[in-house]
Write a protein that holds these residues in place. Structure first.
Motif: not given
Length: 213
Positions: A126-135, A137-150, A156-159
């Motif tokens: 809502l503020v940065l206008g990132r495209d959250l349809s892109q994997a 981008t999701l990885v980058e934002v999640a990593a910023q939140a402290g999650l492990e990228e792998g 994302l690759e599973g369900r």
């Protein structure tokens, strides 16, 4: 006390509601007793997966309105958001299907990062206008939140957590959610909308009194 909140990261009123809840907790004498639990909800589950569309175009198409009409409508929301310290940029934002975002938010909750991840993804959308349809981008934002990228990529690759998202949405419907944000406080007080801070404080007081008998 437990405050449950159903929201979607593409919902501008949900981010406003989050800020107002934060302010209400600052005023609430017993805020130290409160746990906030974020739940998944999708405003538009029919939006195509893996696709992004400019926000104005997506809203115009959904509402049967012109882009100019949509722009005028969002100006009011932008002004309200600014009062909460949020700098919305609808002109650069894109609409996406948020199901994968919600799956990652469930991962974040398991890792004790649910609240912060919710903040990071709402800001990205809502503020940065990132495209959250892109994997990526999701990885980058999640990593910023402290999650492990792998781990994020594996999800994302599973369900993983897909059923958790569906159960959250089903629960909101069973509880009669007419829209989001939707709040349930101690399973006693329930209401929809980004309510004023005073209303939220009163609801917290009412739920605490009810819980104490």
């Amino acid at each position: 006390m437990q405050v449950q909140v159903w929201s979607d990261v593409v919902c501008p009123w949900c981010y406003i509601g989050r800020r107002r809840l934060e302010r209400a907790l600052e005023r609430f004498e017993h805020a130290g007793e409160v746990e906030v639990l974020w739940h998944s909800f999708q405003l538009d589950p029919s939006f195509p997966w893996g696709v992004s569309q400019p926000v104005y175009d997506a809203l115009a198409q959904k509402m049967g309105a012109s882009v100019e009409q949509v722009r005028a409508m969002t100006e009011q929301v932008t002004r309200v958001a600014a009062q909460e310290g949020l700098d919305y940029r609808f002109e650069s934002g894109v609409m996406v299907n948020t199901f994968d975002v919600h799956r990652l938010l469930h991962l974040a909750r398991e890792r004790g990062l649910g609240g912060w991840a919710h903040e990071c993804f709402m800001r990205a959308q809502l503020v940065l206008g990132r495209d959250l349809s892109q994997a990526r981008t999701l990885v980058e934002v999640a990593a910023q939140a402290g999650l492990e990228e792998g781990e994020v990529r594996r999800v994302l690759e599973g369900r993983d957590y897909a059923q958790d998202v569906r159960e959250d949405i089903d629960a909101a419907r069973r509880l009669g959610a007419g829209g989001v944000p939707f709040f349930v406080i101690d399973e006693t007080v329930a209401f929809s909308g980004a309510q004023p801070v005073e209303v939220l404080v009163a609801a917290l007081d009412k739920a605490r009194r009810a819980g104490r008998g």
